[in-house]
Design a protein around this motif. Structure first.
Motif, PDB file in Angstrom:
ATOM      1  N   GLY A 135       0.880  -1.155   0.082  1.00 53.74           N
ATOM      2  CA  GLY A 135       0.010   0.125   0.018  1.00 53.74           C
ATOM      3  C   GLY A 135       0.797   1.086  -0.116  1.00 53.74           C
ATOM      4  O   GLY A 135       0.266   2.378  -0.123  1.00 53.74           O
ATOM      5  N   GLY A 136       1.979   1.337   0.171  1.00 62.86           N
ATOM      6  CA  GLY A 136       2.991   2.375   0.164  1.00 62.86           C
ATOM      7  C   GLY A 136       2.830   3.261   1.202  1.00 62.86           C
ATOM      8  O   GLY A 136       2.268   2.810   2.289  1.00 62.86           O
ATOM      9  N   GLU A 137       3.386   4.390   1.269  1.00 68.24           N
ATOM     10  CA  GLU A 137       3.448   5.328   2.389  1.00 68.24           C
ATOM     11  C   GLU A 137       1.981   5.931   2.717  1.00 68.24           C
ATOM     12  O   GLU A 137       1.540   6.236   1.797  1.00 68.24           O
ATOM     13  N   ILE A 138       1.824   6.136   3.825  1.00 76.77           N
ATOM     14  CA  ILE A 138       0.510   6.966   4.306  1.00 76.77           C
ATOM     15  C   ILE A 138       0.582   8.262   3.852  1.00 76.77           C
ATOM     16  O   ILE A 138      -0.183   9.220   3.689  1.00 76.77           O
ATOM     17  N   PHE A 139       1.637   8.686   3.495  1.00 73.44           N
ATOM     18  CA  PHE A 139       2.254  10.051   2.878  1.00 73.44           C
ATOM     19  C   PHE A 139       1.175  10.586   1.728  1.00 73.44           C
ATOM     20  O   PHE A 139       0.592  11.596   1.662  1.00 73.44           O
ATOM     21  N   ASN A 140       1.156   9.280   0.967  1.00 73.12           N
ATOM     22  CA  ASN A 140       0.186   9.588  -0.346  1.00 73.12           C
ATOM     23  C   ASN A 140      -1.405  10.155   0.212  1.00 73.12           C
ATOM     24  O   ASN A 140      -1.881  10.935  -0.570  1.00 73.12           O
ATOM     25  N   GLN A 141      -1.933   9.349   1.163  1.00 71.11           N
ATOM     26  CA  GLN A 141      -3.210   9.862   1.589  1.00 71.11           C
ATOM     27  C   GLN A 141      -2.994  11.127   2.232  1.00 71.11           C
ATOM     28  O   GLN A 141      -3.986  12.158   2.363  1.00 71.11           O
ATOM     29  N   CYS A 142      -2.021  11.457   3.141  1.00 71.46           N
ATOM     30  CA  CYS A 142      -1.891  12.736   3.698  1.00 71.46           C
ATOM     31  C   CYS A 142      -1.824  13.781   2.656  1.00 71.46           C
ATOM     32  O   CYS A 142      -2.595  14.848   3.139  1.00 71.46           O
ATOM     33  N   VAL A 143      -1.388  13.742   1.605  1.00 68.68           N
ATOM     34  CA  VAL A 143      -0.981  14.956   0.711  1.00 68.68           C
ATOM     35  C   VAL A 143      -2.249  14.714  -0.294  1.00 68.68           C
ATOM     36  O   VAL A 143      -2.044  15.560  -1.211  1.00 68.68           O
ATOM     37  N   ALA A 144      -2.879  14.069  -0.202  1.00 69.58           N
ATOM     38  CA  ALA A 144      -4.112  13.661  -1.593  1.00 69.58           C
ATOM     39  C   ALA A 144      -4.995  14.958  -1.701  1.00 69.58           C
ATOM     40  O   ALA A 144      -5.309  15.475  -0.650  1.00 69.58           O
ATOM     41  N   ASP A 149      -9.369  10.484  -1.785  1.00 71.70           N
ATOM     42  CA  ASP A 149      -8.151   9.863  -1.609  1.00 71.70           C
ATOM     43  C   ASP A 149      -7.759   9.879  -0.136  1.00 71.70           C
ATOM     44  O   ASP A 149      -6.656   9.338   0.133  1.00 71.70           O
ATOM     45  N   ALA A 150      -8.010  10.996   0.618  1.00 74.34           N
ATOM     46  CA  ALA A 150      -7.495  11.384   1.905  1.00 74.34           C
ATOM     47  C   ALA A 150      -8.186  10.294   2.815  1.00 74.34           C
ATOM     48  O   ALA A 150      -9.077   9.631   2.515  1.00 74.34           O
ATOM     49  N   PHE A 151      -7.521  10.244   4.075  1.00 71.59           N
ATOM     50  CA  PHE A 151      -8.118   9.468   5.298  1.00 71.59           C
ATOM     51  C   PHE A 151      -9.419  10.234   5.569  1.00 71.59           C
ATOM     52  O   PHE A 151      -9.444  11.321   5.647  1.00 71.59           O
ATOM     53  N   SER A 152     -10.283   9.152   5.952  1.00 72.26           N
ATOM     54  CA  SER A 152     -11.536   9.729   6.795  1.00 72.26           C
ATOM     55  C   SER A 152     -10.850   9.750   8.305  1.00 72.26           C
ATOM     56  O   SER A 152      -9.934   9.350   8.531  1.00 72.26           O
ATOM     57  N   GLU A 153     -11.642  10.459   9.268  1.00 75.00           N
ATOM     58  CA  GLU A 153     -11.148  10.451  10.597  1.00 75.00           C
ATOM     59  C   GLU A 153     -11.480   9.144  11.036  1.00 75.00           C
ATOM     60  O   GLU A 153     -10.517   8.612  12.043  1.00 75.00           O
ATOM     61  N   ASP A 154     -12.207   7.984  10.687  1.00 72.80           N
ATOM     62  CA  ASP A 154     -12.251   6.867  11.115  1.00 72.80           C
ATOM     63  C   ASP A 154     -10.874   5.993  10.794  1.00 72.80           C
ATOM     64  O   ASP A 154     -10.608   5.257  11.526  1.00 72.80           O
ATOM     65  N   ASP A 155     -10.534   6.240   9.527  1.00 76.91           N
ATOM     66  CA  ASP A 155      -9.351   5.791   9.073  1.00 76.91           C
ATOM     67  C   ASP A 155      -8.331   6.112   9.892  1.00 76.91           C
ATOM     68  O   ASP A 155      -7.518   5.157  10.218  1.00 76.91           O
TER      69      ASP A 155
END
Ligand code: ADP
Ligand code: MG
Length: 415
Positions: A135-144, A149-155
């Motif tokens: 799944g790679g770095e969570i960086f990708n979702q952080c800067v989506a 593409d970004a994290f939800s609060e529950d994620d």
């Protein structure tokens, strides 16, 4: 002919690591905080006899390592091969690589830390064959850029729990300075969102009760004030980074990022962080309280990983709707850091502690109120303009920005 498959499992199995938390120095622990004993067999055959390096883009790259996807020839399994130079800046760094291997070995029992499969050594490089985190770095979702593409609060809650489980495990084993940042937190899969794997223990160290560890290094936006002040590093140093990480995962904003590193350091040392960002206002109060119990100047005031896991924000997954409606607070009206209206748990502060925390709290609020561009509730149009400008600057990360002149602060920063 199929090459013989190296028997990695023979050299290190879970049952061979009934380690108890090592608080005292042992023969395997060097004075520098580096572990020096490993049980993994170091293979000296050519790496490519046993693995096919997949062509194409590398999985990632740090200052001294390149990570490539590879396939073990005898099993067909995919791995991430971390190629690490043994000499860096003219110095032999093999000991540091051995330490990283040792940390990975002791973390075998934690599913939150990436698994080490094998180690190879060549003339100038070592290769750590790691579990592949697809799944790679969570960086990708952080800067989506796109909301979906970004994290939800529950994620974020689920992933933060997992990060804390990994950190708690490492801290129980006295491993600190984990360089916690979105690039070092990977996912087993990105869609659907999998579980986290912590990687990269190159900067980590083992601490013990009678020896202080002070080192200036890390990633500017994530370093704690004590690192900038050359004060002792402890588990609390990582907890600061967890606070930054939570802020980033929830908002996509790097809370201390300035226009340049000096400004970033100033923001960190002055605790100049805005709790009034629009994105933060969408969150429930307990999320803010979680961050605020970590972004505290004094290391002893920060919550531990275990306390964080018990914090109300990570306890419930109930809807935040009811709590967000009234979140149009001014800076002055905000609840002080660490204080929530939620029930007391070991992760939240007792009434007595709350009282003691008030001076600290006021200091924080004052900072937020007068720091340029960080007070979005300011009434004057001039300040509004500055706030907008600052937001535009700090909205997204600039990890790749040059970070060359380090004369002001001794030591080494990784960026
Ligand atoms: P460095 O010590 O140079 O920072 P890391 O261990 O952080 O090296 O690896 C660099 C990058 O390679 C990571 O940020 C990540 O993007 C990628 N990477 C590392 N390990 C893995 C892995 N096990 N699976 C997939 N990608 C990885
Ligand atoms: Mg890294």
């Amino acid at each position: 002919m199929i090459p013989e498959c190296p028997r990695a499992g023979d050299s290190r199995s879970r049952s061979r690591f009934p380690r108890t938390p090592a608080a005292e120095p042992s023969p395997g622990r060097a004075a520098s905080g580096l572990l020096s004993e490993i049980t993994t067999t170091i293979n000296s055959e050519p790496f490519t006899d046993h693995y096919t390096i997949l062509p194409g883009k590398e999985l990632g790259r740090g200052k001294f390592a390149v990570v490539r996807k590879c396939v073990e020839k005898c099993t067909g399994h995919e791995y991430a091969a971390k190629f690490m130079r043994k000499r860096r800046k003219g110095q032999d760094c093999r000991m540091e690589i051995i330490h990283e291997i040792a940390v990975l070995e002791l973390s075998t029992v934690s599913s939150r830390v990436v698994n080490l499969h094998q180690v190879y050594e060549m003339a100038s490089e070592m290769v750590l064959v790691l579990e592949f985190a697809a799944g790679g770095e969570i960086f990708n979702q952080c800067v989506a850029d796109r909301e979906e593409d970004a994290f939800s609060e529950d994620d974020v809650k689920r992933l933060m729990r997992q990060i804390l489980e990994g950190v708690s495990f490492l801290h129980q084993n006295n491993i600190v300075h984990l360089d916690l940042k979105p690039q070092n937190i990977l996912l087993t899969s990105s869609s659907p969102l999998g579980d986290i794997k912590i990687v990269d223990f190159g900067l980590s160290r083992m601490v013990c009760s009678h020896q202080e560890l002070r080192e200036i290094m890390g990633t500017p936006e994530y370093v704690a004030p004590e690192i900038l002040n050359y004060e002792p590093i402890s588990i609390a140093t990582d907890m600061w980074s967890i606070g930054v990480l939570a802020y980033v995962m929830l908002t996509g904003i790097s809370p201390f990022l300035g226009e340049n590193k000096q400004e970033t350091f100033l923001n960190i040392s002055q605790l100049s962080v805005s709790y009034t960002e629009e994105e933060l206002q969408q969150l429930d109060q307990t999320a803010l309280s979680f961050i605020q119990m970590l972004l505290r100047k004094q290391p002893q005031d920060r919550a531990t990983a275990e306390q964080c896991l018990k914090h109300p924000w990570l306890q419930s997954s109930e809807s935040k709707e009811s709590q967000t409606a009234e979140k149009t607070l001014t800076v002055e009206e905000q609840e002080p850091p660490g204080m929530t209206s939620s029930p007391e748990t070991p992760g939240s502060m007792s009434t007595a502690e709350e009282k003691e925390e008030r001076p600290m709290t006021e200091e924080l609020i004052v900072m937020a109120a007068y720091t340029l561009g960080q007070c979005r509730q300011s009434s004057t149009s001039e300040k509004d303009a500055l706030a907008a400008e600052q937001k535009a600057i700090s909205k997204r990360f600039k990890f790749e920005e040059p970070f060359s002149a380090l004369q002001e602060v001794p030591g080494e920063f990784i960026y």
